[in-house]
Design an enzyme around this catalytic site. Structure first.
Site, PDB file in Angstrom:
ATOM      1  N   PHE A 162       0.813  -1.221   0.000  1.00 54.47           N
ATOM      2  CA  PHE A 162       0.000   0.000   0.000  1.00 54.47           C
ATOM      3  C   PHE A 162       0.846   1.271   0.000  1.00 54.47           C
ATOM      4  O   PHE A 162       0.320   2.355   0.238  1.00 54.47           O
ATOM      5  CB  PHE A 162      -0.940   0.002   1.221  1.00 54.47           C
ATOM      6  N   ASN A 221      -7.590   0.814  -3.869  1.00 57.03           N
ATOM      7  CA  ASN A 221      -7.307   1.754  -4.966  1.00 57.03           C
ATOM      8  C   ASN A 221      -8.591   2.239  -5.634  1.00 57.03           C
ATOM      9  O   ASN A 221      -8.696   3.405  -6.027  1.00 57.03           O
ATOM     10  CB  ASN A 221      -6.360   1.119  -5.989  1.00 57.03           C
ATOM     11  N   PHE A 262      -7.570  12.679   0.385  1.00 56.54           N
ATOM     12  CA  PHE A 262      -7.981  12.292  -0.969  1.00 56.54           C
ATOM     13  C   PHE A 262      -9.265  12.968  -1.415  1.00 56.54           C
ATOM     14  O   PHE A 262     -10.132  12.338  -2.025  1.00 56.54           O
ATOM     15  CB  PHE A 262      -8.102  10.755  -1.065  1.00 56.54           C
ATOM     16  N   GLY A 270      -3.490   9.668 -12.165  1.00 55.64           N
ATOM     17  CA  GLY A 270      -2.655   8.939 -13.118  1.00 55.64           C
ATOM     18  C   GLY A 270      -1.775   7.992 -12.334  1.00 55.64           C
ATOM     19  O   GLY A 270      -2.167   7.514 -11.275  1.00 55.64           O
ATOM     20  N   CYS A 273      -0.585   2.877 -10.787  1.00 56.86           N
ATOM     21  CA  CYS A 273      -1.496   1.964 -10.073  1.00 56.86           C
ATOM     22  C   CYS A 273      -2.976   2.215 -10.343  1.00 56.86           C
ATOM     23  O   CYS A 273      -3.661   1.328 -10.865  1.00 56.86           O
ATOM     24  CB  CYS A 273      -1.226   2.043  -8.583  1.00 56.86           C
ATOM     25  N   ARG A 340       4.184   7.405 -15.426  1.00 56.40           N
ATOM     26  CA  ARG A 340       3.246   6.457 -16.019  1.00 56.40           C
ATOM     27  C   ARG A 340       1.810   6.994 -15.910  1.00 56.40           C
ATOM     28  O   ARG A 340       1.354   7.362 -14.852  1.00 56.40           O
ATOM     29  CB  ARG A 340       3.377   5.080 -15.331  1.00 56.40           C
TER      30      ARG A 340
HETATM   31  N1  LIG Z   1       4.611   1.714  -7.707  1.00 54.03           N
HETATM   32  C1  LIG Z   1       3.740   1.773  -6.709  1.00 54.03           C
HETATM   33  O1  LIG Z   1       3.492   2.841  -6.138  1.00 54.03           O
HETATM   34  C2  LIG Z   1       3.034   0.523  -6.243  1.00 54.03           C
HETATM   35  C3  LIG Z   1       2.373   0.541  -5.002  1.00 54.03           C
HETATM   36  C4  LIG Z   1       1.730  -0.605  -4.576  1.00 54.03           C
HETATM   37  C5  LIG Z   1       1.716  -1.750  -5.368  1.00 54.03           C
HETATM   38  N2  LIG Z   1       2.339  -1.728  -6.578  1.00 54.03           N
HETATM   39  C6  LIG Z   1       2.333  -2.962  -7.385  1.00 54.03           C
HETATM   40  O2  LIG Z   1       3.590  -3.618  -7.209  1.00 54.03           O
HETATM   41  C7  LIG Z   1       3.977  -4.271  -8.427  1.00 54.03           C
HETATM   42  C8  LIG Z   1       5.335  -3.752  -8.879  1.00 54.03           C
HETATM   43  O3  LIG Z   1       5.185  -2.375  -9.176  1.00 54.03           O
HETATM   44  P1  LIG Z   1       6.438  -1.402  -9.384  1.00 54.03           P
HETATM   45  O4  LIG Z   1       5.887  -0.033  -9.510  1.00 54.03           O
HETATM   46  O5  LIG Z   1       7.468  -1.712  -8.365  1.00 54.03           O
HETATM   47  O6  LIG Z   1       6.949  -1.905 -10.816  1.00 54.03           O
HETATM   48  P2  LIG Z   1       8.308  -1.496 -11.536  1.00 54.03           P
HETATM   49  O7  LIG Z   1       8.037  -1.601 -12.980  1.00 54.03           O
HETATM   50  O8  LIG Z   1       8.843  -0.228 -10.960  1.00 54.03           O
HETATM   51  O9  LIG Z   1       9.329  -2.660 -11.104  1.00 54.03           O
HETATM   52  C9  LIG Z   1       9.228  -3.995 -11.530  1.00 54.03           C
HETATM   53  C10 LIG Z   1      10.637  -4.573 -11.687  1.00 54.03           C
HETATM   54  O10 LIG Z   1      10.535  -5.966 -12.018  1.00 54.03           O
HETATM   55  C11 LIG Z   1      11.598  -6.277 -12.903  1.00 54.03           C
HETATM   56  N3  LIG Z   1      11.322  -7.545 -13.581  1.00 54.03           N
HETATM   57  C12 LIG Z   1      10.473  -7.764 -14.623  1.00 54.03           C
HETATM   58  N4  LIG Z   1      10.460  -9.076 -14.919  1.00 54.03           N
HETATM   59  C13 LIG Z   1      11.309  -9.692 -14.059  1.00 54.03           C
HETATM   60  C14 LIG Z   1      11.710 -11.040 -13.856  1.00 54.03           C
HETATM   61  N5  LIG Z   1      11.226 -12.037 -14.583  1.00 54.03           N
HETATM   62  N6  LIG Z   1      12.587 -11.313 -12.869  1.00 54.03           N
HETATM   63  C15 LIG Z   1      13.103 -10.313 -12.098  1.00 54.03           C
HETATM   64  N7  LIG Z   1      12.744  -9.020 -12.233  1.00 54.03           N
HETATM   65  C16 LIG Z   1      11.870  -8.719 -13.209  1.00 54.03           C
HETATM   66  C17 LIG Z   1      11.662  -5.064 -13.811  1.00 54.03           C
HETATM   67  O11 LIG Z   1      12.916  -4.992 -14.479  1.00 54.03           O
HETATM   68  C18 LIG Z   1      11.436  -3.914 -12.817  1.00 54.03           C
HETATM   69  O12 LIG Z   1      12.653  -3.425 -12.307  1.00 54.03           O
HETATM   70  C19 LIG Z   1       2.846  -4.018  -9.417  1.00 54.03           C
HETATM   71  O13 LIG Z   1       1.941  -5.079  -9.355  1.00 54.03           O
HETATM   72  C20 LIG Z   1       2.194  -2.756  -8.874  1.00 54.03           C
HETATM   73  O14 LIG Z   1       0.850  -2.645  -9.238  1.00 54.03           O
HETATM   74  C21 LIG Z   1       3.018  -0.625  -7.024  1.00 54.03           C
END
Ligand SMILES: NC(=O)c1ccc[n+]([C@@H]2O[C@H](COP(=O)([O-])OP(=O)(O)OC[C@H]3O[C@@H](n4cnc5c(N)ncnc54)[C@H](O)[C@@H]3O)[C@@H](O)[C@H]2O)c1
Length: 465
Positions: A162, A221, A262, A270, A273, A340
């Site tokens: 979260f 979300n 919020f 945007g 997420c 994004r």
């Molecule tokens: N960014 C946020 O604020 C946030 C908050 C809560 C939850 N999430 C969720 O968490 C998850 C990750 O989000 P994120 O923003 O960290 O994504 P991100 O794109 O920043 O990071 C993902 C990473 O995974 C790596 N990767 C891809 N395939 C791989 C593999 N096979 N083996 C090893 N590494 C690999 C990529 O190179 C990248 O560095 C998503 O499901 C997202 O919805 C994101």
């Protein structure tokens, strides 16, 4: 046999698979709590950068924490599954789950990494899914591992994340809750141990079944996005009836049943997420033949709101070809370089399409923006951006934009218009300085109206009072 060089009963050896926003922050915060962490990623340049002590994302407080824990040998980085997974007691999946062409969450990254790591499992391990995934993904992860390694000794747990980009370190170090979806006591015991350093002064673990944990993240979300779209809809009504959305926000936010967070009208949500998670939840419901009129409305209000600034600008100027616009702020929100699904992209595309010249500035997202935007002029600072512009448009509410010398800004501009997509300025003050000012959800007010008319501006009037 697991070997661990850690000292205290609760400290564990953990592998983080996927070193992006969530993986890097989670891994670093676990290391800060004393756990022994390896962060794994397939992106070699990212891992090389981290090994040199540089971080690939902008997140306040993170770089220093990465450095400290790397130096203390609690945090290391790898591109090699075998090395990273060896001896791990828990493996966190922090992989992307982008929308597929139908809007559903693409779980391929999660499942392919589960298949890959399955080959290197040796002894009992908890596989923890932190990615935002549809209900049923924990079972799919379990099946993927068994298919590759039928002797693997493991359990799968759902532990949705979260954190908020921009204050991710703080959110991770002091979570308001830790949701654990779990169907076995052995895995739950490991999760309690892992999170015990976070629960010293308050129990924040919420244990539930796996499906509920997976759905909780989407529900959270969807609720937050709903609040934003609701306020944007109210803002549009405010503009027409001569009301002020900020007054309305305070008026409703002080009701404890509603709360203050919020409730800000703006240029639409945007980021990485909300948009994809709303679409994924709709896709889940659609597969189950469940109608989701509320989610559809949330999304369509947001889409319209992302076009709101453009329609204000268009109705003020008429033709936009030959006009120059200064955009302040590009990231989808302040304190991050994440672009994004940023509202700035929608606005810039529309202005370019209309033939305008676009100058842009963001305090930290310029590098990311250069990879995404074309046909715009990248500027050094706020003043440089405003030079010769017909209008300044504030899209992201970076704190530093509140302290700009607006008299100087007006002096270097060609025109006088200021469109404030985040309601950061006081309309009367802006009009007093000589700007034609429009915020979101505010009628410009009688004093501002007089000043703006004196300055020769065309001002929209409310239709009712
Ligand atoms: N960014 C946020 O604020 C946030 C908050 C809560 C939850 N999430 C969720 O968490 C998850 C990750 O989000 P994120 O923003 O960290 O994504 P991100 O794109 O920043 O990071 C993902 C990473 O995974 C790596 N990767 C891809 N395939 C791989 C593999 N096979 N083996 C090893 N590494 C690999 C990529 O190179 C990248 O560095 C998503 O499901 C997202 O919805 C994101």
């Amino acid at each position: 046999m697991k070997s661990s060089n850690v000292l205290y009963w609760f400290l564990m050896k953990i592998t983080i698979v996927g070193t992006g926003y969530v993986g890097l922050v989670t891994g670093t915060c676990f290391a800060e709590m004393g756990h022994d962490i390896v962060c794994l990623d397939i992106d070699e340049s990212k891992i090389a950068m981290l090994k040199e002590g540089r971080i690939p994302i902008y997140e306040p407080g993170l770089e220093e924490m990465v450095r400290r824990n790397s130096e203390a040998n609690r945090l290391s980085f790898s591109t090699n599954y075998e090395d990273a997974v060896e001896d791990a007691e828990a493996i966190f999946l922090c992989l992307p789950t982008p929308s597929d062409e139908t809007g559903a969450a693409n779980t391929d990254y999660v499942l392919s990494s589960a298949r890959e790591l399955a080959h290197f499992l040796d002894g009992y391990v908890v596989i923890v899914n932190k990615s935002t995934v549809p209900v049923g993904t924990a079972n799919a992860v379990r099946e993927a591992i068994i298919q590759e390694n039928c002797d693997a000794d493991f359990d799968v747990v759902s532990n949705p994340e979260f954190l908020k980009e921009g204050c991710a370190v703080q959110d991770c170090m002091k979570p308001d809750r830790v949701v654990i979806g779990c169907d076995c006591q052995k895995a739950l015991k490991a999760m309690r141990r892992l999170y015990s350093p976070y629960m010293m002064n308050q129990e924040r673990l919420q244990v539930m079944d796996i499906a509920s944990a997976e759905l909780t993240k989407y529900a959270a979300n969807a609720m937050l996005a709903t609040r934003i779209s609701f306020m944007n809809e109210m803002a549009n009504i405010c503009e027409k009836v001569g009301a002020d959305i900020n007054a309305v926000r305070k008026g409703i936010g002080s009701d404890q049943r509603i709360g203050n967070s919020f409730l800000y009208a703006g240029v639409g949500y945007g980021g990485s997420c909300f948009p994809k998670d709303i679409r994924a939840l709709q896709a889940t419901a659609k597969n189950l033949h469940i109608d989701t009129p509320l989610l559809e409305a949330v999304e369509s209000v947001n889409k319209r709101q992302k076009e709101r600034l453009f329609s204000k600008i268009k109705s003020h100027f008429g033709r936009l070809d030959g006009k120059t616009f200064a955009i302040w702020g590009l990231s989808f929100k302040p304190d991050t370089d994440d672009m994004r699904e940023a509202p700035s992209i929608v606005l810039i595309d529309a202005l370019l399409e209309a033939g305008a010249t676009i100058k842009v500035y963001d305090p930290v997202a310029m590098e990311v923006a250069r990879e995404i935007l074309s046909g715009v002029l990248f500027c050094e600072n706020e003043l440089d951006t405003a030079k010769d512009a017909d209008a300044v448009i504030l899209v992201t509410e970076w704190k530093q934009f509140r302290f700009v010398d607006l008299k100087k800004v007006l002096k270097v501009m060609r025109g006088t218009a200021f469109f404030d997509g985040r309601n950061q300025y006081v309309p009367e003050e802006m009009a007093g300085l000589g700007f034609y000012y429009e915020g979101i959800g505010k009628w410009i007010g009688p004093n501002a109206l007089i000043n703006a008319l004196k300055a020769g501006s065309k001002v929209p009037a409310p239709v009712a009072s």
